[in-house]
Write an enzyme that holds these catalytic residues in place. Structure first.
Site, mmCIF file in Angstrom:
data_model
loop_
_atom_site.group_PDB
_atom_site.id
_atom_site.type_symbol
_atom_site.label_atom_id
_atom_site.label_comp_id
_atom_site.label_asym_id
_atom_site.label_seq_id
_atom_site.Cartn_x
_atom_site.Cartn_y
_atom_site.Cartn_z
ATOM 1 C CG LEU A 81 -1.603 -1.002 1.332
ATOM 2 C CD1 LEU A 81 -2.522 -0.906 3.292
ATOM 3 C CD2 LEU A 81 -3.084 -0.928 0.105
ATOM 4 C CD GLU A 111 -9.910 -3.322 6.799
ATOM 5 O OE1 GLU A 111 -9.008 -4.003 6.464
ATOM 6 O OE2 GLU A 111 -10.910 -3.185 5.668
ATOM 7 C CE LYS A 113 0.380 -0.515 6.741
ATOM 8 N NZ LYS A 113 1.080 -1.521 7.047
ATOM 9 C CG ASP A 115 3.815 -3.339 13.069
ATOM 10 O OD1 ASP A 115 4.336 -3.578 11.377
ATOM 11 O OD2 ASP A 115 4.414 -2.703 13.717
ATOM 12 C CD GLU A 172 0.020 -7.614 8.658
ATOM 13 O OE1 GLU A 172 -0.621 -8.180 7.187
ATOM 14 O OE2 GLU A 172 0.996 -7.192 8.595
ATOM 15 C CE1 TYR A 225 -9.025 -7.620 -1.961
ATOM 16 C CE2 TYR A 225 -6.352 -8.084 -1.764
ATOM 17 C CZ TYR A 225 -7.103 -7.274 -2.603
ATOM 18 O OH TYR A 225 -7.575 -7.046 -3.689
ATOM 19 C CE LYS A 311 4.270 2.485 9.051
ATOM 20 N NZ LYS A 311 4.906 1.978 7.953
ATOM 21 C CB CYS A 408 34.584 -5.069 31.372
ATOM 22 S SG CYS A 408 33.126 -5.248 32.679
ATOM 23 C CB CYS A 411 35.945 -6.819 36.138
ATOM 24 S SG CYS A 411 35.984 -7.081 34.466
ATOM 25 C CB CYS A 426 33.367 -8.647 29.990
ATOM 26 S SG CYS A 426 34.340 -9.026 31.519
ATOM 27 C CB CYS A 432 33.246 -9.020 35.362
ATOM 28 S SG CYS A 432 32.341 -7.966 34.737
HETATM 29 S S1 IVH Z 1 -4.859 -4.620 2.673
HETATM 30 C C1 IVH Z 1 -4.034 -4.112 -1.521
HETATM 31 N N1 IVH Z 1 -6.044 -4.096 5.167
HETATM 32 O O1 IVH Z 1 0.005 -3.348 5.156
HETATM 33 C C2 IVH Z 1 -4.094 -4.521 -0.614
HETATM 34 N N2 IVH Z 1 -3.437 -4.556 4.558
HETATM 35 O O2 IVH Z 1 2.007 -1.365 3.240
HETATM 36 C C3 IVH Z 1 -3.316 -5.066 0.121
HETATM 37 N N3 IVH Z 1 -1.733 -4.256 6.365
HETATM 38 O O3 IVH Z 1 1.136 -5.469 2.800
HETATM 39 C C4 IVH Z 1 -3.554 -5.004 1.909
HETATM 40 N N4 IVH Z 1 -3.637 -3.943 8.065
HETATM 41 O O4 IVH Z 1 1.174 -6.731 5.151
HETATM 42 C C5 IVH Z 1 -4.332 -4.487 4.322
HETATM 43 N N5 IVH Z 1 -6.424 -3.975 7.341
HETATM 44 C C6 IVH Z 1 -4.933 -4.186 6.252
HETATM 45 C C7 IVH Z 1 -3.643 -4.339 6.913
HETATM 46 C C8 IVH Z 1 -2.846 -4.875 5.843
HETATM 47 C C9 IVH Z 1 -2.181 -4.495 7.845
HETATM 48 C C10 IVH Z 1 -0.083 -4.539 5.821
HETATM 49 C C11 IVH Z 1 -0.286 -5.389 5.066
HETATM 50 C C12 IVH Z 1 0.543 -5.021 3.625
HETATM 51 C C13 IVH Z 1 0.788 -4.078 3.965
HETATM 52 C C14 IVH Z 1 1.008 -2.708 2.937
#
Ligand code: IVH
Length: 670
Positions: A81, A111, A113, A115, A172, A225, A311, A408, A411, A426, A432
């Site tokens: 993305l 949604e 995101k 990690d 994810e 997805y 982000k 160190c 010691c 060390c 130590c």
């Molecule tokens: S949709 C074509 N939804 O973010 C759309 N991605 O930089 C496919 N990710 O590779 C991704 N949460 O690993 C989507 N709610 C979410 C997400 C998500 C995390 C990650 C995913 C993707 C990366 C994109």
């Protein structure tokens, strides 16, 4: 009901309980009841290998089989993305989309995101058939066996759930905070490098070649997805809801927005409340909801035009660097620590931050008195991410550049750096103080000797008073020593002595772990203790012999070998043995050692005993029963109708087959 029907019934029930527990978060039976059902299923499955099913709930425990991953081409590329960081970018996305759609109304699905790392799951006739990592977007690794251990990934969807016959769902894989913290605590205990954040930990875990390791680490997965032909839904949001209906773990926090303001509301809310989530998130994802509008917007080579990621800004603050100190750990690794002017960050006051190692410190080019940016990496560990260079010009208090030390701090020994390692060490592990004290602290810790009436402060106190220098010294302590001048009362002194006495019953595998041999965690210690049976046998073992043990690779084997080759360590072990610690695996319980050190796979059906009984017999005679054939397998206990794939594998790896009667003869005809 016959056993076959019972197996089917148990599988159905367990799939349902799994769903209630891991996806709905609303279990209807206790953990113990769950375990009982699972035990019953595993027992029955062991008796009916002809009913084996690779989507049975029992596969969740994983296998010790090591494998390389096969590369698979994605049905459709896994795109990434576009990232944005500001509200202006979000407005621009909205504007762009609106223009491209010729001013038609549209909604955006907001949604979280997550990690972690992305995964593509393929289902055929309601069964999980394949799980593939993103890889380079075009091809990824087939990690099906590993993914099957993730409890929230359905192995089978319920009958009549309404899912299509053939579809793909992407999402994810994550390591929840709780699993992450537990894993790092364990790694710290064995002197292994910590994972910097849950994403790295999840990624390292999912690529593990041993699915039993993956099972232990407790990953989670959210799906976001759905791809498939002829699905009866015209929007992304409906597809998410359908996926949740079919039994997938879909975040309940997706929300439709009909204006930029509604998107900002979502962002503002989650920027705060994401801290309450059990998993890490690093932003939000915005997706145009209508699928025909998505199609009209299309994709660029790298990412869809219908979606974008916003982000979150890492929480950061500016403060002053006062001093850099250096900490020496149990393994001798030296960690630079920044001491800063206290500053408020994400709700807590931060004073210190780890600078990790010399390279990272050098990259930052820190000077004493610098104004530095502090961020919370993954919300817990504060880190310095940069220096405010502008502030340097008019800083009258700017001091010298911070240098990594070459001796160190505890010691005075010259530090060393081993090839390929980031840390300085060390090398003075015999004198130590923090290394000596750290090893004793590890020795008494809960998973080791569990001497809970002693703690780090007491160890420190005894050490400073010259009462102990190593773990064996603990066993020479008397109540008179402990009462000493510290004013400890007789009762608590006696408690310590009693606890030390009780620790003499701690089993050998934990004594081995307690020694704190680098890279030897609880699991490795257990395997080694079981395989070799005694400290004497382990001391005599060459590295090659250790490599025979399931789960022991080069790194652990050489570390154990090097440790035991050192006369000082041998003396310590000798003194611990003299003190009365267990240096043999619970041998007295063994019926014989006919199978000592043997790793055995059971396959087929038997005339004289059940599989479960054979399992017990193997262990009673010192052997180890494992699920799958590898080059470390000593032999296959083969009954009627061993599966063709097992036969094939055994032949290929030169693993002998032992028939039931032959096996019984080995044990002296039970
Ligand atoms: S949709 C074509 N939804 O973010 C759309 N991605 O930089 C496919 N990710 O590779 C991704 N949460 O690993 C989507 N709610 C979410 C997400 C998500 C995390 C990650 C995913 C993707 C990366 C994109």
């Amino acid at each position: 009901m016959d056993e076959k029907q019972r197996i089917m019934q148990l599988r159905d029930e367990l799939h349902r309980h799994n769903y209630n527990y891991y996806i709905k978060n609303a279990p209807v039976i206790s953990d113990q009841q769950f375990d009982e059902l699972m035990d019953e299923l595993m027992r029955l499955e062991a008796r009916h290998p002809e009913l084996a099913d690779d989507t049975s709930p029992s596969v969740r425990v994983g296998s010790d089989l090591n494998h390389e991953f096969v590369q698979v081409t994605h049905t459709r590329p896994m795109l990434s993305l576009g990232n944005t960081y500001s509200r202006a970018d979000v407005e621009a996305f909205w504007q762009r989309t609106s223009e491209a759609l010729g001013g038609a109304p549209f909604a955006v699905c907001c949604e979280l995101k997550f990690d972690g790392l992305s995964i593509a799951l393929h289902y055929e006739h309601r069964r999980l058939v394949r799980a593939v990592t993103r890889g380079d977007g075009v091809q990824g690794d087939d990690v099906t066996d590993n993914v099957k251990t993730i409890r929230s990934v359905p192995l089978q969807l319920p009958a009549g759930c309404g899912c299509p016959d053939d579809f793909e769902i992407r999402g994810e894989v994550l390591m929840p905070w709780q699993s992450f913290e537990r894993l790092n605590a364990e790694r710290e205990a064995i002197g292994e490098q910590l994972f910097a954040n849950p994403r790295n930990a999840a990624s390292g875990t999912l690529k593990s070649k041993n699915s039993a390791v993956v099972a232990r680490r407790r990953l989670d997965a959210y799906l976001y997805y759905v791809l498939g032909e002829n699905l009866p839904y015209s929007t992304h949001f409906e597809r998410l809801q359908a996926a949740a209906q079919w039994g997938f773990k879909v975040s309940a926090h997706a929300k439709l927005a009909h204006s930029v303001d509604e998107i900002f509301e979502y962002i503002d809310y989650w920027d705060i409340h994401r801290r309450e989530l059990p998993v890490a998130t690093d932003g939000i994802v915005l997706k145009v909801n209508d699928l025909s509008q998505q199609l009209a917007l299309g994709t660029t080579a790298k990412s869809p035009r219908w979606a974008i990621a916003y982000k979150f800004k890492a929480e950061r603050a500016l403060t002053r660097l006062n001093e850099v100190t250096f900490q020496v750990g149990r393994t001798g690794a030296v960690t630079p620590v920044a001491n800063m002017e206290p500053v408020l960050l994400a709700g807590t006051v931060v004073r210190r931050a780890s600078l990790h190692n010399a390279d990272i410190m050098e990259q930052l080019d820190l000077h004493l008195g610098d104004r530095v940016w502090v961020e919370k990496a993954g919300e817990i560990i504060p880190q310095i991410t940069g220096v405010d260079l502008d502030a340097r010009h008019d800083n009258p208090n700017l001091g010298d550049k911070v240098k990594f030390i070459d001796h160190c701090p505890e010691c005075g020994s010259p530090l060393v750096r081993y090839p390929g390692e980031a840390a300085h060490y060390c090398p003075n592990d015999t004198q130590c103080p923090p290394q000596l004290k750290g090893r004793i602290e590890h020795f008494i810790s809960r998973d080791a000797m569990n001497i809970d009436s002693l703690g780090p402060e007491t160890v420190d106190d005894y050490f400073e008073r010259g009462l102990i220098r190593d773990a064996a010294d603990l066993y020479n302590l008397t109540t008179a020593d402990l009462q000493g001048d510290g004013g400890t009362r007789l009762r608590s002194a006696q408690k310590v002595i009693d606890a030390l006495e009780a620790s003499k019953q701690v089993p050998f595998e934990r004594v081995l772990y307690a020694l704190g041999i680098r890279f030897v965690g609880k699991v490795a210690a257990k395997s080694l203790a079981r395989h070799f049976g005694s400290m004497t046998a382990l001391c005599q073992a060459e590295t090659e012999a250790m490599l025979e043990v399931e789960g022991i690779g080069e790194v652990i084997a050489s570390s154990v070998h090097a440790y035991l080759a050192e006369p000082r360590n041998r003396q310590l072990v000798e003194r611990l043995a003299q003190a009365g610690l267990q240096m043999e695996a619970g041998k007295q319980a063994l019926a014989s050692d006919a199978l000592l050190g043997k790793t055995i796979v059971i396959s087929g059906t038997f005339a004289h005993h059940s599989r479960e009984e054979y399992k017990t017999m193997i262990e009673a005679h010192g052997g180890k029963n494992v699920g799958s054939i590898s080059k470390k397998t000593s032999f296959v206990l083969a009954g009627e109708g061993v599966g063709p794939s097992k036969l094939d594998k055994a032949t290929k790896l030169g693993v002998p087959l032992v028939a039931e009667n032959e096996f019984l003869a080995m044990l002296g005809d039970e």
